[in-house]
Design an enzyme around this catalytic site. Structure first.
Site, PDB file in Angstrom:
ATOM      1  N   ARG A 254     -18.317 -52.710 -35.307  1.00 57.26           N
ATOM      2  CA  ARG A 254     -19.362 -53.723 -35.309  1.00 57.26           C
ATOM      3  C   ARG A 254     -19.590 -54.192 -36.720  1.00 57.26           C
ATOM      4  O   ARG A 254     -19.660 -53.384 -37.644  1.00 57.26           O
ATOM      5  CB  ARG A 254     -20.651 -53.127 -34.738  1.00 57.26           C
ATOM      6  CG  ARG A 254     -21.162 -53.916 -33.545  1.00 57.26           C
ATOM      7  CD  ARG A 254     -22.481 -53.440 -33.018  1.00 57.26           C
ATOM      8  NE  ARG A 254     -23.262 -54.610 -32.642  1.00 57.26           N
ATOM      9  CZ  ARG A 254     -23.068 -55.311 -31.530  1.00 57.26           C
ATOM     10  NH1 ARG A 254     -22.139 -54.951 -30.685  1.00 57.26           N
ATOM     11  NH2 ARG A 254     -23.805 -56.365 -31.262  1.00 57.26           N
TER      12      ARG A 254
ATOM     13  N   HIS B  55     -27.455 -64.728 -37.574  1.00 53.57           N
ATOM     14  CA  HIS B  55     -28.826 -64.707 -37.072  1.00 53.57           C
ATOM     15  C   HIS B  55     -29.733 -64.779 -38.292  1.00 53.57           C
ATOM     16  O   HIS B  55     -29.301 -65.132 -39.366  1.00 53.57           O
ATOM     17  CB  HIS B  55     -29.075 -63.420 -36.285  1.00 53.57           C
ATOM     18  CG  HIS B  55     -28.157 -63.234 -35.128  1.00 53.57           C
ATOM     19  ND1 HIS B  55     -28.341 -63.882 -33.933  1.00 53.57           N
ATOM     20  CD2 HIS B  55     -27.038 -62.493 -34.977  1.00 53.57           C
ATOM     21  CE1 HIS B  55     -27.377 -63.527 -33.090  1.00 53.57           C
ATOM     22  NE2 HIS B  55     -26.564 -62.685 -33.698  1.00 53.57           N
TER      23      HIS B  55
ATOM     24  N   CYS C  60     -23.329 -66.795 -32.633  1.00 57.57           N
ATOM     25  CA  CYS C  60     -22.852 -65.511 -32.115  1.00 57.57           C
ATOM     26  C   CYS C  60     -22.167 -65.628 -30.759  1.00 57.57           C
ATOM     27  O   CYS C  60     -21.080 -66.187 -30.663  1.00 57.57           O
ATOM     28  CB  CYS C  60     -24.005 -64.520 -32.086  1.00 57.57           C
ATOM     29  SG  CYS C  60     -23.458 -62.821 -32.028  1.00 57.57           S
TER      30      CYS C  60
END
Ligand SMILES: [Zn+2]
Lengths: 431, 249
Positions: B137, B199, B103
């Protein structure tokens, strides 16, 4: 005026219907709001004190405690007790008490709102007071940034016209509230238990400097525990306690300290230490926060977990009384779809006894997580009812505890209710 | 520093460095470090784990580097230190040190980051990728096809990343958004450096990625080929298999 009356009637009707169907708590508020958009601000216009309780963890418990203390002092208090912590939920809850002229008759309104909904609320109703509890990672897939959450709390504090009560030990809250022009009262841990601070706070990576310790001033309170359930709330000029709560653990005691500090700010000279201690002792744990169910003559505790700080505190709280353990993790919207946060929780306290069963949609991910902390899992069963049966059958003679996410808890509770006659959602179990 | 020692005699010591665990490890990225160290130990090697904090001396003799995601404030806090250790990181990457950057650290390992306001922030240039901040997002569970097999994780990023010509992705998106939601690529891989938005954390449920990183690190640490233990991972396989079935059927 007529429009307000029509909105109130429509809302009341919708609420009665919704309750009969056992349905959602936002809908009646929506109906009333459609007819009269300013109904909420109108309803609260005659209420002298409007208090907003916000923060990531402990809103429901703290609100319940604050309301109990204020009522024990003879105040008429409106609150939103079903955990409907959004603007329309507040309105829905208000409807049964709302006269047709649309003005609520109460001395105080104490509402629990999450940070985002607090912004919508303050746009309509300026609160007189706010209670800022804490900022922790929660449902990041929706709120994205912890910094952003801290900023929302700062705005809530700034919008409060008369006073703010803030957590001195939370780096985000204390930084935000430290800059307010409003009157601020602080609550926190007594220096004698400062070593337990890391259990309950997030590291604030935004600043290099460490905040200087704040000496308690007039009206500020510190929590001094006696054991896992009893404590004193220490003001510079008086002490409340010893108080013995029905809920165990540090988190509940901090919530009680926050509620006591706020109650004193609101009540001023009318605040009475003995009345407060008595009221706190009678507060029953809210739904899912250490609720105990009798299963075959043994207690089964349901513990809601939703973020790393909360899970960590829950493990610490319950660690002192061992029980057979089940963990149920779902990843529906209401649970938070990302289960990464389980890796920010330390599970080593479960190592000695192990975990009897993991369950829920992410049962295997949970078992894998435990494996990395060297915690053994006896069984993995994604189906919640099957897992519950296996859990109860494997540990018939022991106290039991289930840590679960929101939708897993709802499902388990439904099953337990069908078998053991529980109270309905949103209501307290009979005393 | 923490050390994990294998049950039997150790085949050698592998040094892992986690970059900025305080500022850049959100959404459980610490789980990657925990998973790697534990797996190093299960393979019969000693794992030595060091945390690198801004301003501290950097272990340029590390065998394996890890980095995670952070918030904007966290990224701002590590930029000055990245300037200092940047040359060492670039030469280690060239030299073949395995690295996993998730990330925010993936973005910082790229060429540049273009903010919504039009600012261009230079990156380390270890991976040939460019990232643009945007308002959308990209959030949700992901399943990838990679050279290591099917990989599952969870993405949560607002940056849109584009690969340079000839830059290999980490994987092809079977479900989810990936680098930019458009070209079905996810992450980037150059030599032994992997950048990814996943993640979850990434490694616990995808142990084959751990093994690929450890194989290179073990060889660097001991000068001998990697001597893996025969490990089975029923929990990881089941966790991953279930997600794959949910996401791609
Ligand atoms: Zn991310």
């Amino acid at each position: 005026m007529l429009r307000t009356a029509a909105a109130v009637v429509a809302g009341k009707t919708a609420r009665a219907l919704a309750r009969r169907r056992g349905g959602g708590s936002a809908f009646p508020g929506l109906v009333a709001e459609r007819l009269q958009p300013r109904i909420l601000s109108g309803a609260l216009a005659d209420v002298p004190g409007v208090v907003v309780v916000s923060g990531t963890n402990g809103k429901t418990t703290t609100t319940k405690m604050l309301v109990a203390v204020l009522r024990a002092h003879g105040r008429r208090v409106f609150s939103n007790p079903t955990g409907s912590n959004f603007t329309r939920g507040v309105l829905s809850e208000m409807l049964p008490d709302l006269p047709l002229r649309g003005r609520l008759e109460a001395d105080l309104a104490v509402v629990e709102l999450d940070e985002a909904h607090a912004m919508r609320f303050i746009a309509e109703v300026p609160p007189t007071h706010s209670l800022l509890l804490n900022v922790a990672r929660d449902q990041l897939d929706r709120f994205a940034e912890i910094d952003h959450t801290a900023d929302l709390l700062a705005r809530l504090g700034a919008a409060s016209t008369e006073g703010v009560v803030a957590n001195v030990d939370d780096p985000y809250v204390s930084r935000a509230a430290g800059e307010l022009a409003t009157d601020v009262r602080w609550f926190g841990l007594h220096p004698s238990i400062a070593d337990r601070l890391p259990e309950i706070t997030e590291h604030d990576a935004r600043f290099d400097d460490v905040l200087a310790a704040r000496e308690p001033g007039p009206g500020d309170a510190r929590l001094r525990p006696v054991d896992e359930r009893s404590f004193h709330v220490v003001f510079p000029d008086l002490e409340v306690g010893p108080v013995t709560l029905q809920q165990r653990g540090l988190a509940a005691m901090i919530n009680a300290t926050a509620a006591t500090t706020t109650a004193r700010m609101l009540l001023g000279d009318a605040f009475d230490a003995a009345t407060t201690a008595e009221a706190l002792a009678k507060v029953r744990p809210p739904f899912g926060r250490g609720e105990v169910i009798d299963v075959g003559g043994r207690p089964l505790e349901l513990v809601l977990v939703k973020n790393p700080a909360g899970f960590g505190v829950a493990l610490g709280t319950y660690g002192s009384t061992p029980a057979a353990t089940m963990v149920a993790i779902n990843d529906n919207d209401a649970d938070g779809r990302d289960v990464s946060w389980l890796y920010d929780v330390d599970f080593s306290s479960l190592r000695e006894r192990g975990v009897a069963v993991t369950s829920g949609v992410r049962a295997y991910d949970m078992a894998l997580r435990l494996h990395y902390d060297d915690v053994t899992t006896d069984a993995v069963e994604p189906d919640l009812d099957a897992a519950l049966d296996a859990f109860v059958a494997a540990h018939p003679d022991e106290p039991k505890r289930i840590f679960c996410t929101y939708t897993a808890m709802m499902a388990l509770r439904r099953t337990l209710a069908a078998r053991h006659g529980l109270a309905h959602f949103g209501e307290d179990a009979p005393a | 520093m923490s050390t994990l020692v294998p049950d039997g005699p150790s085949k050698g010591t592998i040094t892992l460095v986690h970059l900025y665990p305080r500022e850049m490890s959100i959404y459980g990225d610490l789980g990657n470090t925990r998973a790697l160290a534990s797996r190093v130990r299960r393979h019969g090697y000693t794992a030595e784990v060091h945390d690198h904090h801004p301003g501290a001396d950097f272990r340029d003799d590390a065998h394996l580097l890890l980095g995670g995601g952070g918030q904007d404030s966290g990224q701002a806090r590590v930029e000055a230190d990245l300037d200092v250790i940047g040359p060492a990181l670039r030469s280690m990457a060239r030299d073949g040190v395995p690295m996993l950057m998730i990330c925010g650290m993936y973005q910082l390992f790229g060429r540049s980051f273009h903010t919504v306001g039009g600012q261009v922030l230079p990156g380390l240039g270890i991976l040939d990728v460019t990232t643009r901040g945007n308002d959308k997002r990209m959030i949700g569970p992901v399943c990838l096809d990679t050279e290591f097999g099917r990989v599952v994780g969870y993405e949560n990023h607002s940056g849109s990343t584009v690969l340079g010509d000839g830059q290999e992705p980490f994987g092809r998106v079977l479900s989810g958004q990936g680098n930019n939601g458009e070209d079905r690529t996810e992450g980037a891989r150059s030599h032994h450096v992997i950048g990814s938005y996943l993640h979850g954390p990434l490694l616990p449920a995808n142990p084959m990625v751990s093994d690929a990183l450890i194989a290179v690190a073990a060889e660097r640490a001991t000068g001998r080929p990697f001597e893996p233990a025969d490990l089975d991972d029923p929990l990881a396989d089941e966790a991953r298999g279930r997600q794959v079935r949910r996401l791609v059927g």
